[in-house]
Write a protein that holds these residues in place. Structure first.
Motif, short mmCIF file in Angstrom:
data_model
loop_
_atom_site.label_atom_id
_atom_site.label_comp_id
_atom_site.label_asym_id
_atom_site.label_seq_id
_atom_site.Cartn_x
_atom_site.Cartn_y
_atom_site.Cartn_z
N SER A 111 44.97 -13.28 14.92
CA SER A 111 46.06 -13.62 14.11
C SER A 111 46.65 -12.16 13.56
N VAL A 112 47.94 -12.02 13.77
CA VAL A 112 48.35 -10.83 13.10
C VAL A 112 49.50 -11.23 12.05
N ASP A 113 49.33 -10.78 10.96
CA ASP A 113 50.03 -11.31 9.79
C ASP A 113 50.79 -10.10 8.95
N VAL A 114 52.05 -9.80 9.08
CA VAL A 114 52.55 -8.66 8.66
C VAL A 114 53.42 -8.97 7.31
N ASP A 115 53.37 -8.47 6.26
CA ASP A 115 54.28 -8.65 5.27
C ASP A 115 54.20 -7.30 4.31
N LEU A 116 55.15 -6.34 4.62
CA LEU A 116 55.35 -5.20 3.74
C LEU A 116 55.98 -5.21 2.57
N ASN A 117 56.67 -6.22 2.45
CA ASN A 117 57.59 -6.29 1.16
C ASN A 117 58.65 -5.15 0.89
N CYS A 119 48.14 -0.51 24.38
CA CYS A 119 48.60 -1.30 23.43
C CYS A 119 48.58 -2.88 23.65
N LEU A 120 48.27 -3.45 22.54
CA LEU A 120 48.16 -5.06 22.86
C LEU A 120 49.48 -5.90 22.29
N LEU A 121 50.14 -5.08 21.34
CA LEU A 121 51.37 -5.72 20.64
C LEU A 121 52.26 -4.67 20.15
N ARG A 122 53.53 -4.95 20.85
CA ARG A 122 54.62 -3.87 20.44
C ARG A 122 55.88 -4.99 20.05
N ALA A 123 56.32 -4.73 18.87
CA ALA A 123 57.32 -5.72 18.29
C ALA A 123 57.88 -5.01 17.16
N PRO A 124 59.35 -5.55 17.08
CA PRO A 124 59.97 -5.00 15.83
C PRO A 124 59.85 -5.96 14.54
N LEU A 125 59.85 -5.51 13.58
CA LEU A 125 59.57 -6.36 12.22
C LEU A 125 60.93 -6.73 11.67
N LYS A 126 60.90 -8.05 11.32
CA LYS A 126 62.26 -8.52 10.93
C LYS A 126 62.09 -8.77 9.40
N GLN A 127 62.89 -7.90 8.67
CA GLN A 127 62.91 -8.08 6.95
C GLN A 127 61.45 -7.61 6.65
N SER A 128 60.77 -6.54 7.46
CA SER A 128 59.45 -6.20 7.22
C SER A 128 58.32 -7.21 7.22
N LYS A 129 58.39 -8.22 8.26
CA LYS A 129 57.45 -9.17 8.35
C LYS A 129 57.46 -9.58 9.81
N LEU A 130 56.26 -10.00 10.31
CA LEU A 130 55.90 -10.72 11.69
C LEU A 130 54.64 -11.51 11.32
#
Length: 161
Positions: free
Chosen positions: A76-82, A106-117
């Motif tokens: 599980s990938v949880d991104v929140d850069l605030n 690479c396993l995942l390439r994706a844009p961050l939306k409002q620095s979250k994914l």
């Protein structure tokens, strides 16, 4: 019969290229070709390795009930850069020798939306070391790097904060 043999030999010689240097002589040369029979010697006999009298079979295999015989794990990938509305792009790849991402794996390439994914990735081997790189679209030269490695008994979550 003699003429046929000469014709065949001269055709074989001309088909092989005839040689490196040209000759201006008009004298005909004759070549005698003899074939020697080739004999192949049989390989030396080897004795087969001794086998155990009690072969190990699948019946002898003991597996713990909680082991599911799968080498795949779900990460599980949880991104929140605030960082608000900063535009950024995430690459999660295998770690290269120089501790950077190997972009060929690479396993995942994706844009961050409002620095979250939030996403999931299937891993084929739990011993992998991963690198997440967050690239910002502005003029920043170096990405933010985060590292992850699976630890036995831990949940497979890659948290990037």
């Amino acid at each position: 019969m003699k003429h046929y043999t000469l014709v065949i030999i001269s055709l074989m010689l001309s088909a092989c290229g005839g040689g490196g240097e040209g000759s201006t002589s008009t004298k005909a040369e004759s070549t005698t070709v003899t074939q020697t029979p080739t004999t192949s010697t049989p390989p030396p006999e080897t004795t087969p390795p001794e086998t155990s009298t009690d072969p190990v079979t699948m019946v002898d295999l003991t597996i713990a009930p909680e082991f599911d015989l799968s080498s795949k794990i779900e990460l599980s990938v949880d991104v929140d850069l605030n960082m608000g509305d900063s535009r950024a792009y995430l690459n999660i790849c295998l770690k290269d020798d120089d501790n950077k991402a190997d972009y060929n794996q690479c396993l995942l390439r994706a844009p961050l939306k409002q620095s979250k994914l939030t996403s999931t990735v299937m891993l084929a081997n739990s011993a992998l070391e991963l690198v997440a790189e967050v690239w910002f679209y502005d003029s920043q030269n170096e990405p933010l790097r985060f590292y992850w490695q699976h630890e036995e008994g831990q949940s497979a979550v890659f948290t990037i904060r």
